[in-house]
Every structure is written in C-alpha cells, then in structure tokens.
Design a protein around this motif. Sequence first.
Motif, PDB file in Angstrom:
ATOM      1  N   ASP A  88     -12.830   4.581   7.201  1.00  0.00           N
ATOM      2  CA  ASP A  88     -11.401   4.286   7.140  1.00  0.00           C
ATOM      3  C   ASP A  88     -10.934   3.976   5.722  1.00  0.00           C
ATOM      4  O   ASP A  88      -9.987   4.570   5.230  1.00  0.00           O
ATOM      5  CB  ASP A  88     -11.077   3.107   8.065  1.00  0.00           C
ATOM      6  N   LYS A  89     -11.601   3.044   5.055  1.00  0.00           N
ATOM      7  CA  LYS A  89     -11.124   2.602   3.756  1.00  0.00           C
ATOM      8  C   LYS A  89     -12.191   2.704   2.666  1.00  0.00           C
ATOM      9  O   LYS A  89     -12.095   2.019   1.640  1.00  0.00           O
ATOM     10  CB  LYS A  89     -10.627   1.159   3.836  1.00  0.00           C
ATOM     11  N   ARG A  90     -13.193   3.554   2.886  1.00  0.00           N
ATOM     12  CA  ARG A  90     -14.212   3.693   1.859  1.00  0.00           C
ATOM     13  C   ARG A  90     -14.898   5.048   1.991  1.00  0.00           C
ATOM     14  O   ARG A  90     -14.813   5.706   3.027  1.00  0.00           O
ATOM     15  CB  ARG A  90     -15.239   2.568   1.953  1.00  0.00           C
ATOM     16  N   LYS A  95      -7.938   4.395  -0.744  1.00  0.00           N
ATOM     17  CA  LYS A  95      -6.729   4.458   0.073  1.00  0.00           C
ATOM     18  C   LYS A  95      -6.625   5.877   0.620  1.00  0.00           C
ATOM     19  O   LYS A  95      -6.395   6.824  -0.127  1.00  0.00           O
ATOM     20  CB  LYS A  95      -5.489   4.114  -0.754  1.00  0.00           C
ATOM     21  N   LYS A  96      -6.796   6.001   1.917  1.00  0.00           N
ATOM     22  CA  LYS A  96      -6.788   7.329   2.526  1.00  0.00           C
ATOM     23  C   LYS A  96      -5.347   7.812   2.707  1.00  0.00           C
ATOM     24  O   LYS A  96      -4.495   7.091   3.224  1.00  0.00           O
ATOM     25  CB  LYS A  96      -7.511   7.301   3.876  1.00  0.00           C
TER      26      LYS A  96
END
Length: 321
Positions: free
Chosen positions: A65-67, A79-80
Amino acid sequence: MYKKEYSFLKEVDSLALANVQLHLEKAYKNFFRDPKVGFPRFKSKHHSKNSYTTNVVNGNILVEDKRIRLPKLKWISMKKHRESAENCCLKSVTVSMEPSGKYFASLLYEGYSCENQAADGDYSNAKILGIDYAMQGMAVFSEEIELEKAGFFRRNEKRLAREQRKLSRCVKESRNYVRQKKKVARCHEKIRNQRKDYLHKLSRRITDQYDIVAVEDIDMKAMGQCLHFGKSVQDNGYGMFRNMLDYKLAWKGKKLVKIDRFFPSSKKCSKCGKIKKSWDYPKEYTAARVEMRWTEIEMQRSISVKRQEGCWQYKLSVSGQ
C-alpha cells in the motif's frame, strides 16, 4: 566482464545493467536505420536524466500500500498514485530522479484489459469544435469556451529570475550552491506542473463536450524559432495540448482531425468561402482597432478550420469509407 575492471558495477542491480545494454543496442539500430537520428552519444554528467529500469524476476520487486521494495534496496515508503487493476502482472519498474530531488517510480503491468470505448460512433449530429493557435491565450475556439489565464512561465518569471540570480552569486559546487540549485529546479517543476494541470483539465473538458475537434497542423518548433518568439510560443504548451486531445478523443471513440498547415484559414471567409489575398489596414487605424481586427481574424480562422472539418465529414459519408 566490465565488473572486473569497474568494481562499482557490482553495487548495481544486474537487470538494470542489462536494460542499459538493450537501450544501447536500440540506439545503434535506430542510427543504422536512419542516420538522421545521430550516432549514440555518452550521457552527460550534468544535463542527463537520472533514471534506471529493472525487471521483475523471482519476486525481487514487491509493492504494497505505502511502500515498495527494489533489488538491492530495503523497503521504501512511497505515495501511490492509484491502485493497479486486478489480474495484472508487474513486469518492470523505472525509477527516475527529478532535478529538485524528488524520486518517482513508474510501474509497468501486463494483462490489463480496458473497456473498449472506441466503438463506432454516429457522427450525423456530431458537435464539432475548431481550434486555432493564438499567441495570447494559447488558442481561439469556434465556440465560446471559458479559459483561465495561462502563461505560467511569464507569471513566475520574476521569482525564477530572483532564484537564478542568487545561484549565480554562489561558489560552484559549494553547499549553498547545491541547495540553491534545487530551489531553481523546484521553480521550473512548479511551472511545468501548473502547465500540465491546466492542459489536462482543458483537454478533458473539450473531450467530454465535443465529438470532433479540428486543429491546424502547425510546426511549433519552427514558429518558436521565427522572429525570436520561442518563449511566448512555447509557454502555453500548444503542442502538448494537441497530443492530449489526440489520445483522450481516441479513448472515447471520437475524432481529432488535423487541417493542413497551408490551408488559407486566415484569408478565407467563414461564411461565403471567398479567399482574400491580403489583410491591409488603413492608415487611420489605431493600435486598439488593429488588435480587435486581429481577434476577429483569429476567430474566423477557427471557424474556417471547423467548416473544413465539416467538408471532410461530408466527403467521408458520401464515399462510404
């Protein structure tokens, strides 16, 4: 074999080195196919784009999700931009660094089957828009369209000049010089982002409202070199705007038609079709009247381009193609 001579290559992902070799082979093929492309050159140390591409092998790249985890690197927070589609397979990742110090990772997926929006449309009652280039305001439209004030470089020119002036007073390669250089890069990045955001919104609004858009095929590079108008011509990104219209209209199954650049849109009357050889102004015309007259001419050019598209549509329907 280069790793024996240059030990620092062992610190880099092996697939990244393989992609560099593929890019070099492609550059040689392009040169032998068309010598006008030019012989491959070494990357510049100061003005090259810092990027590399690596491929997915045995799960060496993972995205959450965030990495994200890349080869020879640990988990990195990110930040996707958006979620990937279902039933897709990650193929490669391209990591690039902007001059301002920001990093971006572009993820390439395979197996995405998008909905086919390019169905055969009915153009019998199509809404047609004619667009003609204008130095002030980027373009003139055959119909009234609300436009925001463009010219983002001109608006940020004073701030950019101030930051560049500070940079010129710094000692090269010093700590203050590197810090100030990033400030100048952030100014350029802000101008670029403002321009892209404006063009994306405008092209999307036109794509939603009209079925056929007719534009004049103008060589923007030649126009920018003519009479030293490069800054004014390229400030609004008219060529980028045409490219955005092209692929966004294609997504929705609509048409973008490019009228020949030698079509006499300025001299041709949009009502009767008569071509006037030249535009001459009486001596008593003031500057305000001349400017008003040129505004009328630009509007007439956009209408002429639109009517030219109407003739194309009629010929297309008659020939049955």
